[in-house]
Design an enzyme around this catalytic site. Sequence first.
Site, PDB file in Angstrom:
ATOM      1  N   GLU A 164      -4.088   7.633  -4.075  1.00 41.98           N
ATOM      2  CA  GLU A 164      -4.306   7.232  -5.346  1.00 41.98           C
ATOM      3  C   GLU A 164      -5.485   7.811  -5.704  1.00 41.98           C
ATOM      4  O   GLU A 164      -6.425   7.963  -4.979  1.00 41.98           O
ATOM      5  CB  GLU A 164      -4.616   5.617  -5.210  1.00 41.98           C
TER       6      GLU A 164
ATOM      7  N   ALA B 126      -1.777  -4.500  -9.783  1.00 42.14           N
ATOM      8  CA  ALA B 126      -1.232  -5.965  -9.440  1.00 42.14           C
ATOM      9  C   ALA B 126      -1.879  -7.180  -9.297  1.00 42.14           C
ATOM     10  O   ALA B 126      -1.576  -8.253  -9.774  1.00 42.14           O
ATOM     11  CB  ALA B 126      -0.134  -5.821  -8.256  1.00 42.14           C
TER      12      ALA B 126
ATOM     13  N   ARG C 268       0.976  -1.292   0.009  1.00 39.97           N
ATOM     14  CA  ARG C 268      -0.064   0.048  -0.214  1.00 39.97           C
ATOM     15  C   ARG C 268       0.905   1.234  -0.176  1.00 39.97           C
ATOM     16  O   ARG C 268       1.925   1.421   0.559  1.00 39.97           O
ATOM     17  CB  ARG C 268      -0.891   0.004   1.181  1.00 39.97           C
TER      18      ARG C 268
ATOM     19  N   HIS D  34      -1.936   0.599  -9.686  1.00 42.94           N
ATOM     20  CA  HIS D  34      -2.512  -0.391  -8.696  1.00 42.94           C
ATOM     21  C   HIS D  34      -3.086  -1.456  -9.574  1.00 42.94           C
ATOM     22  O   HIS D  34      -4.316  -1.728  -9.209  1.00 42.94           O
ATOM     23  CB  HIS D  34      -3.325   0.494  -7.619  1.00 42.94           C
TER      24      HIS D  34
HETATM   25  O1  LIG Z   1      -4.735  -3.998  -3.724  1.00 42.32           O
HETATM   26  C1  LIG Z   1      -5.245  -4.927  -3.584  1.00 42.32           C
HETATM   27  C2  LIG Z   1      -5.882  -5.802  -2.537  1.00 42.32           C
HETATM   28  O2  LIG Z   1      -5.572  -5.383  -1.463  1.00 42.32           O
HETATM   29  O3  LIG Z   1      -6.377  -6.660  -2.864  1.00 42.32           O
END
Ligand SMILES: O=CC(=O)O
Length: 335
Positions: free
Chosen positions: A280, A300, A251, A298
Amino acid sequence: MDCNGYRQENHEQNLFPKPKVLVLEPPPVFIYHEDKLSQKFHFLKAWDSPLPLDQFLTTHAHSVQAILSHGSCPVTTNTIRLLPSLGLIVTTSAGLDQIDLQECRRRGVSVAYAGSLFSADVADIAVGLLIDALRNISAGNRYVTQGLWANNGDFSLGSKLGGRKVGIVGLGSIGLEVGKRLEPFGCNILYCSRNKKSSVSYPYYSTVCELATNCEVLIICCELNDQTRHVINKEVLLALGKKGLIINVGRGAIIDEQEMVRCLMQGEIAGAGLDVFENEPHVPSELISLDNVVLSPHRAVHTEETLMALVELVIGNLEAFFSNKPLLSPVLLDE
Ligand SMILES: O=CC(=O)O
């Protein structure tokens, strides 16, 4: 559908109305799979309403038993308090920092989450950002597309991945996946975590600063909580040093972003690969202008395959809740 069929459907819906689920802001799983989700549930779309949020919540206060949420959508004390019938929050995220868990505990609201569903995808991006930052892939792309190659401009040398000392901050399911991927590249893995893990032989450090002193790359994989907020501060960044790289798939607020920007601008650290940011979707303009920084929005956790699995998990959790069965991926709120 013919007229009779339509009537039949309406009739069934009146007899067996779909359970109502509140969505404050649509998570990607909702954006991509709304049709599938809507076959089972009736979604109350707060973001789509002309009413201010509090008024929308008050209007539906007694019919909302469940919320579908995601990692960038806060579920605050105020929201929970305005919904007296609320019994479940399903978040599509692995992180839980956006939900007031204390209020959930107090009110007896259950929480379900994504667990380790996308740990492998997140680890892939962490490794991708690292290789990009080391080998200047994005910078190389700009060098070619901006015509600098054709004009014989300079292009800086990259650095080797093999043999690099990589410090993983947070050896949970994402951190372990990152380690698993980097070992075959010949990286030396070190880590720092709440506790030493007996399942791995990587050297353990009990503080992030010690870890940073002993490695060349820090990969942030831990969750955001009161202990980890700004845990990557000036001291840690200086300990990482002028050749050090920082990769963040946790984060944004785990790093003191302002301090990181300053260190990058002044060459106190060598570069960064970042999928997450403090505010963000706003990314500090300095980061955008730096060639030694690789940025990702963000994303991923987002692959087609994982969103398919996630939609099933969301449906499974909601169905379990509405039929009084155990949740598929509950958060243990008493821990
Ligand atoms: O950032 C994404 C999550 O926490 O799954």
